[in-house]
Enzyme design. Structure first.
Site: not given
Length: 302
Positions: A220, A244, A294
Site C-alpha cells: 500500500d 484507498s 487497488q
C-alpha cells in the site's frame, strides 16, 4: 553508508528512522492482543497523526485471520475494503468470522472496528500446498537494488525538492527504479508506471504469515503513485485528496519479505474520481511471487 547517507541520517528532518529497530516496531504492531476467541486488538504507531495507514490495518487484519488457521495452510489471496478512516489514537478491534474450513481451503472474514463502527473488512483464503500447472510472467529488466540510491540518499540528493513524508519512520527499505514522484511531477504527465525495489529493513523471523503480512503492508506504500504520475501529480505537493478504497492480493509462490523484491506498478485507468493501479512483486531472482490490484479515491482540487 555513503557521505550523502551520513548527512541525511544526521538530520532527522531530512529522513525518517530506518533499520532493525524500526522494523521491530512494525513486527510489534502485528503482534495483536488476544481479547477473546476470534477477537483481537491492535494499536497504531504514534507517528501517524491523521489516520491509520491502510497497509497497517490490512496487515493486522490478515494476522488476525491467520491466527485462527492451521499453520500448514498458507494465504493465497485477500480481498479488502477500506470503509472509514481509522483513528490512530485509539485501538482497533478485529473480529474474525470462521467462514469455512474445507479439506484444501480455509476462508476467513475479518472486520476492523473502532467506536462500534466498521472501518475495514477483509476476506482471506488459505490453502494447503498443492501441485498443479506452473507459469509466470518474466520480471522487467531493471537495475538491481545495489545500483540505486537508498531512500535516505535520494532525499538528500534532491536538494530542496523533497518527499513530504521523509520524516516518517520507514520499516521498509525502498529504492526507486523510476524517478521518485516528488521529483518527476515537475516534468508533467508521464507513463503511469512506478517501479521500486523493496525489502523489510532488517531481519524477520521465519513465520511465513509474518512475511505475507509485511508484504501486504508494503503493497500500500507506492501503488497509487502510478495513476497520479500519469497526470504529473503527487500527494501533499498538489491539491490531491486520496484514500484507498479496495485492495486485493494473490500470493503465488513462497518468498521472504526481508529479501529484495521488485514492485512493478502501473495504472490502466482513472475515472469517476477513482484511480486503478495494478502491481506485481518479483523476488530478486525474477520469480513472480504476488499480484496486487487497488482502486483509490483520487480527487485533484484545481
Amino acid at each position: 553508508m555513503t557521505e550523502v547517507a551520513r548527512a541525511a541520517a544526521a538530520d532527522p528532518g531530512q529522513a525518517g528512522a530506518t533499520g532493525q529497530p524500526v522494523l521491530d516496531k512494525l513486527v510489534a504492531l502485528l503482534d495483536l492482543e488476544v481479547i477473546e476467541e476470534n477477537i483481537f486488538r491492535g494499536v497504531s504507531p504514534a507517528d501517524r497523526p491523521i489516520r491509520v495507514f491502510g497497509g497497517q490495518v490490512a496487515a493486522q487484519a490478515l494476522i488476525a485471520a491467520g491466527r485462527t488457521v492451521p499453520a500448514d495452510r498458507h494465504v493465497h489471496s485477500l480481498h479488502a475494503y477500506f470503509i472509514r478512516p481509522g483513528d490512530p489514537s485509539i485501538p482497533i478491534v478485529y473480529e474474525v468470522d470462521r467462514i469455512r474450513d474445507g479439506r484444501s481451503f480455509t476462508t476467513r472474514r475479518v472486520v476492523a472496528i473502532q467506536r462500534g463502527k466498521a472501518i475495514f473488512s477483509l476476506s482471506a483464503s488459505f490453502q494447503l500446498i498443492q501441485q498443479g500447472l506452473e507459469h509466470a510472467d518474466a520480471m522487467p529488466q531493471v537495475p538491481g537494488p545495489d545500483e540505486l540510491l537508498t531512500y535516505v540518499e535520494q532525499v538528500a540528493a534532491a536538494k530542496g525538492t523533497l518527499d513530504p513524508t521523509r520524516s516518517i519512520p520507514r520499516p521498509i527499505d525502498v529504492r526507486y527504479v523510476t524517478e521518485p514522484p516528488w521529483l518527476s511531477r515537475d516534468k508533467g504527465p508521464r507513463e503511469g508506471r512506478n517501479q521500486v525495489w523493496m525489502r523489510a529493513d532488517g531481519k524477520l523471523a521465519d513465520d511465513p504469515l509474518l512475511h505475507v503480512c509485511v508484504l501486504a503492508y508494503a503493497s500500500d506504500m507506492t501503488l497509487l503513485d502510478a495513476p497520479l504520475a500519469r497526470h504529473g501529480k503527487y500527494w501533499w505537493l498538489d491539491n490531491v485528496i486520496g484514500a484507498s478504497l479496495d485492495h486485493a492480493m494473490w500470493f503465488h509462490r513462497p518468498f521472504r519479505a526481508d529479501e529484495w523484491f521488485l514492485y512493478d506498478c502501473e495504472s490502466p485507468s482513472a475515472s469517476g474520481g477513482r484511480g486503478l493501479a495494478t502491481g506485481r512483486f518479483f523476488s530478486q531472482d525474477g520469480t513472480l511471487v504476488a499480484t496486487v490490484v487497488q482502486e483509490g479515491l483520487l480527487r485533484v482540487i484545481d
